[in-house]
Scaffold this motif. Structure first.
Motif, short mmCIF file in Angstrom:
data_model
loop_
_atom_site.label_atom_id
_atom_site.label_comp_id
_atom_site.label_asym_id
_atom_site.label_seq_id
_atom_site.Cartn_x
_atom_site.Cartn_y
_atom_site.Cartn_z
N GLY A 147 0.36 -5.34 -3.12
CA GLY A 147 -0.92 -5.92 -2.72
C GLY A 147 -1.98 -4.85 -2.55
N PRO A 148 -3.11 -5.19 -1.94
CA PRO A 148 -4.21 -4.24 -1.81
C PRO A 148 -3.87 -2.98 -1.03
CG PRO A 148 -4.70 -6.31 -0.65
CD PRO A 148 -3.44 -6.52 -1.41
N LYS A 149 -3.00 -3.10 -0.01
CA LYS A 149 -2.66 -1.92 0.79
C LYS A 149 -1.88 -0.90 -0.04
CE LYS A 149 -0.11 0.40 4.09
NZ LYS A 149 1.19 1.04 4.10
N TYR A 150 -0.81 -1.35 -0.68
CA TYR A 150 0.02 -0.40 -1.43
C TYR A 150 -0.61 0.00 -2.75
CZ TYR A 150 3.72 -0.22 1.95
OH TYR A 150 4.42 0.02 3.11
N ALA A 151 -1.47 -0.83 -3.30
CA ALA A 151 -2.19 -0.43 -4.52
C ALA A 151 -3.06 0.80 -4.24
CB ALA A 151 -3.04 -1.57 -5.04
N ARG A 152 -3.53 0.91 -3.01
CA ARG A 152 -4.28 2.10 -2.59
C ARG A 152 -3.32 3.22 -2.18
NH1 ARG A 152 -7.29 -2.27 -1.80
NH2 ARG A 152 -9.56 -2.17 -1.63
N ASN A 153 -2.33 2.85 -1.40
CA ASN A 153 -1.46 3.86 -0.80
C ASN A 153 -0.70 4.68 -1.82
OD1 ASN A 153 -0.56 4.81 1.91
ND2 ASN A 153 1.46 4.33 1.06
N ILE A 154 -0.28 4.06 -2.92
CA ILE A 154 0.46 4.79 -3.95
C ILE A 154 -0.34 5.99 -4.43
CG2 ILE A 154 1.19 4.65 -6.38
CD1 ILE A 154 2.24 1.83 -5.74
N MET A 155 -1.62 5.78 -4.71
CA MET A 155 -2.44 6.88 -5.21
C MET A 155 -2.94 7.79 -4.09
SD MET A 155 -2.04 6.10 -8.30
CE MET A 155 -3.07 7.24 -9.20
N MET A 156 -3.04 7.25 -2.89
CA MET A 156 -3.45 8.08 -1.75
C MET A 156 -2.34 9.04 -1.35
SD MET A 156 -5.49 5.24 0.52
CE MET A 156 -5.91 6.38 1.84
N ASP A 157 -1.08 8.64 -1.54
CA ASP A 157 0.04 9.52 -1.20
C ASP A 157 -0.02 10.83 -1.96
OD1 ASP A 157 1.24 8.02 0.75
OD2 ASP A 157 2.78 7.16 -0.53
N VAL A 158 -0.66 10.81 -3.12
CA VAL A 158 -0.74 12.03 -3.94
C VAL A 158 -2.17 12.58 -3.99
CG1 VAL A 158 1.29 11.51 -5.32
CG2 VAL A 158 -0.91 10.59 -6.02
N TYR A 159 -3.00 12.13 -3.07
CA TYR A 159 -4.38 12.65 -2.95
C TYR A 159 -5.13 12.57 -4.27
CZ TYR A 159 -8.11 15.44 -0.81
OH TYR A 159 -9.30 15.88 -0.30
N HIS A 160 -4.96 11.46 -4.98
CA HIS A 160 -5.66 11.29 -6.26
C HIS A 160 -7.16 11.26 -6.02
CE1 HIS A 160 -7.13 9.42 -9.95
NE2 HIS A 160 -5.98 9.76 -10.52
N GLU A 161 -7.90 11.93 -6.90
CA GLU A 161 -9.34 12.08 -6.69
C GLU A 161 -10.10 10.76 -6.63
OE1 GLU A 161 -8.34 13.32 -11.01
OE2 GLU A 161 -7.55 13.67 -8.99
N ASP A 162 -9.59 9.72 -7.28
CA ASP A 162 -10.26 8.42 -7.24
C ASP A 162 -10.07 7.70 -5.90
OD1 ASP A 162 -11.21 8.73 -9.79
OD2 ASP A 162 -9.70 7.45 -10.73
N PHE A 163 -9.15 8.21 -5.06
CA PHE A 163 -8.79 7.50 -3.83
C PHE A 163 -9.05 8.31 -2.57
CE2 PHE A 163 -6.81 5.17 -7.13
CZ PHE A 163 -6.67 3.87 -6.68
N ARG A 164 -9.88 9.30 -2.68
CA ARG A 164 -10.14 10.14 -1.51
C ARG A 164 -11.12 9.51 -0.54
NH1 ARG A 164 -9.89 16.05 -4.63
NH2 ARG A 164 -7.73 15.70 -5.37
N ASN A 165 -11.74 8.43 -0.96
CA ASN A 165 -12.59 7.67 -0.06
C ASN A 165 -12.05 6.25 0.03
OD1 ASN A 165 -14.71 7.89 1.77
ND2 ASN A 165 -16.11 6.84 0.41
N SER A 166 -10.78 6.17 0.45
CA SER A 166 -10.09 4.88 0.55
C SER A 166 -9.35 4.80 1.88
CB SER A 166 -9.07 4.72 -0.59
OG SER A 166 -9.70 4.73 -1.85
N ILE A 167 -9.12 3.57 2.32
CA ILE A 167 -8.32 3.31 3.51
C ILE A 167 -7.28 2.26 3.15
CG2 ILE A 167 -8.32 2.45 5.89
CD1 ILE A 167 -9.91 4.97 5.77
N ALA A 168 -6.01 2.55 3.43
CA ALA A 168 -4.94 1.58 3.20
C ALA A 168 -4.71 0.84 4.51
CB ALA A 168 -3.67 2.28 2.73
N ILE A 169 -5.34 -0.32 4.66
CA ILE A 169 -5.27 -1.07 5.90
C ILE A 169 -3.84 -1.57 6.14
CG2 ILE A 169 -6.14 -3.05 7.19
CD1 ILE A 169 -8.27 -0.93 6.69
N ASP A 170 -3.24 -1.15 7.26
CA ASP A 170 -1.89 -1.59 7.59
C ASP A 170 -1.85 -2.03 9.05
OD1 ASP A 170 -2.06 0.77 9.01
OD2 ASP A 170 -0.45 1.79 7.93
#
Length: 247
Positions: A147-170
């Motif tokens: 879902g929306p949380k893990y769709a963000r979190n997967i890429m945030m776990d590796v500090y992907h440049e497209d996700f550096r301004n993201s929040i994985a709401i949990d």
């Protein structure tokens, strides 16, 4: 939706924690190297299912090398469909992850989806080629159980440049919002609020997200103190950041 006072309090706490834990944040950013994994998408899908609902599940499925070896993409490829289902279901139970049968079903269906794409190499290429943050989120949400949380979190776990301004709401972030009496109509609105908190704190969304995940107890202690102080004189608190943690 305003919540200006709550935003100011959160930003002050986040700014302090970012300074106190800058070494931890720097270490987490080094996970960027994991983007080179040939099994990137499969590994992080497994990691997502292992932690979904209970972070401790990581130790049983990912941290336990025997269990992990049973459900690598290559290992599952050697099995028939029937054997694959049996192995995935038994491994999820042995790993003691939350809702093992449901997670096993997600894993099997994700395997089938990647197989239909043409394998891991193709799936990785399609993910990385997806247009920006929103394109990658859409691609990942196409996998069963994501879902929306893990769709963000997967890429945030590796500090992907497209996700550096993201929040994985949990649940952690939701509990902080509840403690402050915050209510949001949807995920996007909730994320937007915390991105504004991060901006006010002088950090990016990824940094705030990781602080909230790794240091939630410390954050909540600071928040509890701030709220008690605010009941006495909220304007004094907002105007004096040195008050944070004074108790």
């Amino acid at each position: 939706m305003q919540y200006g006072r709550q935003k100011e309090i959160l930003a002050k706490i986040a700014g302090k924690l970012a300074i106190n834990h800058q070494e931890t944040l720097a270490q987490l950013k080094q996970e960027y190297a994991q983007l080179e994994r040939p099994d990137f998408i499969w590994h992080y899908l497994l990691q997502s299912f292992s932690t979904m609902g209970r972070a401790s599940g990581w130790h049983g499925l990912i941290g336990n090398q025997d269990n992990y070896a049973r459900v690598t993409y290559d290992a599952l490829t050697q099995l028939s469909q029937e054997e694959r289902e049996v192995v995935v279901y038994s491994t999820c139970r042995d790993a003691k992850i939350r809702m093992p049968s449901r997670k096993a079903d997600f894993i099997v269906k994700c395997y089938e989806k990647i197989d239909k794409m043409g394998g891991l190499k193709v799936a990785n290429r399609l993910l990385f080629a997806a247009n920006g943050r929103e394109g990658k989120i859409r691609f990942l949400k196409g996998f069963p159980g994501i879902g929306p949380k893990y769709a963000r979190n997967i890429m945030m776990d590796v500090y992907h440049e497209d996700f550096r301004n993201s929040i994985a709401i949990d649940v952690r972030i939701a509990s902080i919002s509840a403690a402050l009496g915050l209510a949001f109509r949807n995920y996007a609105e909730h994320e937007k609020f915390y991105l504004e908190v991060a901006k006010d704190a002088g950090i990016n969304g990824w940094e705030l997200d990781r602080l909230l995940f790794n240091f939630k107890d410390e954050f909540m202690a600071e928040l509890d103190y701030a709220m008690r102080l605010a009941q006495v004189h909220v304007d004094q608190y907002v105007g004096d950041s040195t008050q944070i943690g004074a108790g």
